[in-house]
Design a protein around this motif. Structure first.
Motif, PDB file in Angstrom:
ATOM      1  N   HIS A   1     -54.267 -18.437 -36.946  1.00 23.61           N
ATOM      2  CA  HIS A   1     -54.501 -18.183 -35.533  1.00 23.61           C
ATOM      3  C   HIS A   1     -53.262 -17.597 -34.858  1.00 23.61           C
ATOM      4  CE1 HIS A   1     -55.093 -19.938 -31.299  1.00 23.61           C
ATOM      5  NE2 HIS A   1     -56.041 -19.039 -31.450  1.00 23.61           N
ATOM      6  N   ARG A   2     -53.393 -16.388 -34.354  1.00 27.56           N
ATOM      7  CA  ARG A   2     -52.251 -15.625 -33.796  1.00 27.56           C
ATOM      8  C   ARG A   2     -51.167 -15.455 -34.858  1.00 27.56           C
ATOM      9  NH1 ARG A   2     -51.800 -18.973 -27.998  1.00 27.56           N
ATOM     10  NH2 ARG A   2     -54.044 -19.329 -27.802  1.00 27.56           N
TER      11      ARG A   2
ATOM     12  N   GLU B   1     -55.613 -13.885 -37.338  1.00 29.75           N
ATOM     13  CA  GLU B   1     -56.298 -13.621 -36.073  1.00 29.75           C
ATOM     14  C   GLU B   1     -55.272 -13.105 -35.085  1.00 29.75           C
ATOM     15  OE1 GLU B   1     -57.951 -15.118 -32.029  1.00 29.75           O
ATOM     16  OE2 GLU B   1     -55.983 -15.375 -32.966  1.00 29.75           O
TER      17      GLU B   1
ATOM     18  N   HIS C   1     -51.465 -12.736 -26.381  1.00 38.84           N
ATOM     19  CA  HIS C   1     -52.568 -13.613 -25.977  1.00 38.84           C
ATOM     20  C   HIS C   1     -52.771 -13.677 -24.470  1.00 38.84           C
ATOM     21  CE1 HIS C   1     -54.432 -17.436 -24.802  1.00 38.84           C
ATOM     22  NE2 HIS C   1     -55.221 -17.208 -25.840  1.00 38.84           N
TER      23      HIS C   1
ATOM     24  N   ASP D   1     -54.811 -11.141 -30.791  1.00 39.05           N
ATOM     25  CA  ASP D   1     -55.384 -10.892 -29.462  1.00 39.05           C
ATOM     26  C   ASP D   1     -54.909  -9.524 -28.993  1.00 39.05           C
ATOM     27  OD1 ASP D   1     -56.416 -13.742 -28.812  1.00 39.05           O
ATOM     28  OD2 ASP D   1     -54.328 -14.059 -29.417  1.00 39.05           O
TER      29      ASP D   1
ATOM     30  N   LYS E   1     -59.250  -9.379 -26.107  1.00 38.81           N
ATOM     31  CA  LYS E   1     -58.955 -10.451 -25.133  1.00 38.81           C
ATOM     32  C   LYS E   1     -59.228  -9.963 -23.708  1.00 38.81           C
ATOM     33  CE  LYS E   1     -57.410 -14.090 -25.663  1.00 38.81           C
ATOM     34  NZ  LYS E   1     -58.307 -15.278 -25.787  1.00 38.81           N
TER      35      LYS E   1
ATOM     36  N   GLU F   1     -59.296 -10.193 -31.931  1.00 33.61           N
ATOM     37  CA  GLU F   1     -59.954 -10.584 -30.670  1.00 33.61           C
ATOM     38  C   GLU F   1     -59.659  -9.580 -29.572  1.00 33.61           C
ATOM     39  OE1 GLU F   1     -59.270 -14.557 -29.101  1.00 33.61           O
ATOM     40  OE2 GLU F   1     -60.199 -13.978 -27.203  1.00 33.61           O
TER      41      GLU F   1
ATOM     42  N   GLN G   1     -63.846 -10.058 -32.646  1.00 27.99           N
ATOM     43  CA  GLN G   1     -64.438 -11.176 -31.921  1.00 27.99           C
ATOM     44  C   GLN G   1     -64.041 -11.124 -30.449  1.00 27.99           C
ATOM     45  OE1 GLN G   1     -63.138 -15.053 -33.276  1.00 27.99           O
ATOM     46  NE2 GLN G   1     -61.011 -14.699 -32.743  1.00 27.99           N
TER      47      GLN G   1
ATOM     48  N   TRP H   1     -62.483 -23.192 -34.345  1.00 24.26           N
ATOM     49  CA  TRP H   1     -61.101 -23.160 -33.882  1.00 24.26           C
ATOM     50  C   TRP H   1     -60.850 -24.368 -32.993  1.00 24.26           C
ATOM     51  CZ3 TRP H   1     -61.115 -22.410 -28.485  1.00 24.26           C
ATOM     52  CH2 TRP H   1     -62.284 -21.809 -27.947  1.00 24.26           C
TER      53      TRP H   1
HETATM   54  O1  G3P Z   1     -59.926 -17.433 -32.654  1.00 24.33           O
HETATM   55  C1  G3P Z   1     -60.206 -18.416 -31.723  1.00 24.33           C
HETATM   56  C2  G3P Z   1     -59.240 -18.464 -30.588  1.00 24.33           C
HETATM   57  O2  G3P Z   1     -58.270 -17.471 -30.731  1.00 24.33           O
HETATM   58  C3  G3P Z   1     -59.851 -18.354 -29.260  1.00 24.33           C
HETATM   59  O3  G3P Z   1     -59.001 -18.830 -28.266  1.00 24.33           O
HETATM   60  O4  G3P Z   1     -57.439 -18.591 -26.420  1.00 24.33           O
HETATM   61  O5  G3P Z   1     -56.575 -18.852 -28.721  1.00 24.33           O
HETATM   62  O6  G3P Z   1     -57.628 -16.723 -28.026  1.00 24.33           O
HETATM   63  P1  G3P Z   1     -57.603 -18.216 -27.856  1.00 24.33           P
END
Ligand code: G3P
Ligand code: CA
Length: 292
Positions: free
Chosen positions: A41-42, A68, A83, A70, A153, A151, A187, A258
């Motif tokens: 994540h990130r 992942e 993010h 953003d 965002k 993502e 996503q 997540w």
């Molecule tokens: O991949 C799920 C997650 O990234 C969604 O929430 O706020 O961390 O982008 P956030």
């Protein structure tokens, strides 16, 4: 050498030849096929500053197959990986540009953002890390033979960002069949944005962020491939319900949960039958799922 690091090194050494053989030897693929994919994540954001190239490198070092990120857009139209919709938390923008409150990403040019330090807030050892452009980020992910959960965002802030994103992906070679079918998922929390992505480029896999009501799934299955909820909303029944529907590319809708950072929760969420686990601590989750 840690087994995951060894696997990542092997993959790197294979280089271009990896394109010709069945699969890179990431630990995720060497393990039982039933195990959920582990998605950093990130990037590996517990180990390195989120959404930086260092976080991608750290994920690769840990042997993580998926990262992942953003994506947002600068004032002059460059796509960047960050993010928050402002620069305050993860850069030194307040110091470098003291008169530019509220430091929104969309109010700064790419050249201005490129001046910012995106690493020191996390750890002085990462001083000088930058907010990467999407182009830079894609190059780094590709260099590690990783896969990307991208993502879009806050698309409501950036009209047309879906088309912009697809353009960068195409320019960087991420919209060939290999990437579209196996290495890329786009996503968003916005179903409308994902419908736009699907309409513009039907081959791209898409994932909705949130616990979509089951009643919505027949409609969502026309343009989505994944439903990606917070793990706190999950249970086996919901995963089974999602799996009962077919997604936009003729396979069952998949589920990635997540953000799971503890071994116990990782094992519990895996027991629900999810297809993926999104985590800030991919090493912890991989060890938990592998029984270590
Ligand atoms: O991949 C799920 C997650 O990234 C969604 O929430 O706020 O961390 O982008 P956030
Ligand atoms: Ca995200």
């Amino acid at each position: 050498m840690h087994p995951r690091a060894a696997a990542a090194t092997t993959t790197a050494l294979l280089g271009a030849a990896a394109l010709l053989v069945p699969a890179p030897h990431h630990r995720a693929e060497a393990a039982a096929v039933e195990r959920p994919a582990v998605i950093a994540h990130r990037g590996a954001s517990a180990n390195a500053p989120e959404n930086t190239l260092a976080a991608v490198d750290k994920a690769a070092e840990l042997g993580v197959e998926w990262v992942e990120n953003d994506v947002q857009r600068t004032k002059d139209g460059e796509l960047v990986v960050i993010h928050d919709d402002n620069l305050q938390r993860t850069t030194d923008a307040e110091t470098v540009f003291p008169d530019r409150a509220p430091w929104k990403v969309k109010d700064f040019t790419a050249a201005e953002i490129a001046r910012l330090d995106a690493g020191s807030w996390f750890d002085p050892a990462y001083a000088g890390a930058r907010v990467p452009t999407l182009k830079e980020y894609l190059h780094r992910v590709e260099s590690h033979h990783q896969k990307l959960l991208l993502e879009v965002k806050k698309p409501e802030l950036y009209p047309g960002i879906e088309q912009d994103t697809l353009k960068v992906l195409a320019n960087e070679g991420w919209l060939d069949q290999r990437h579209e079918t196996d290495r890329l998922v786009v996503q968003s929390f916005s179903a409308d944005s994902l419908r736009t992505v699907h309409e513009l480029r039907p081959g791209v896999r898409t994932g909705f962020l949130g616990t979509a009501p089951v009643a919505m799934l027949p409609r969502y299955g026309r343009f989505l491939d994944q439903i990606n909820p917070p793990y706190t909303s999950l249970h086996t029944g919901y995963v089974l319900a999602v799996h009962a529907f077919t997604g936009a590319h003729g396979q069952r809708l998949r589920v990635s949960a997540w953000t799971v950072d503890s071994p116990d929760i990782a094992r519990t969420v895996a027991s629900y039958g999810v297809d993926g686990i999104i985590t800030n601590r991919p090493d912890v989750v991989m060890d938990a799922l592998d029984g270590e």
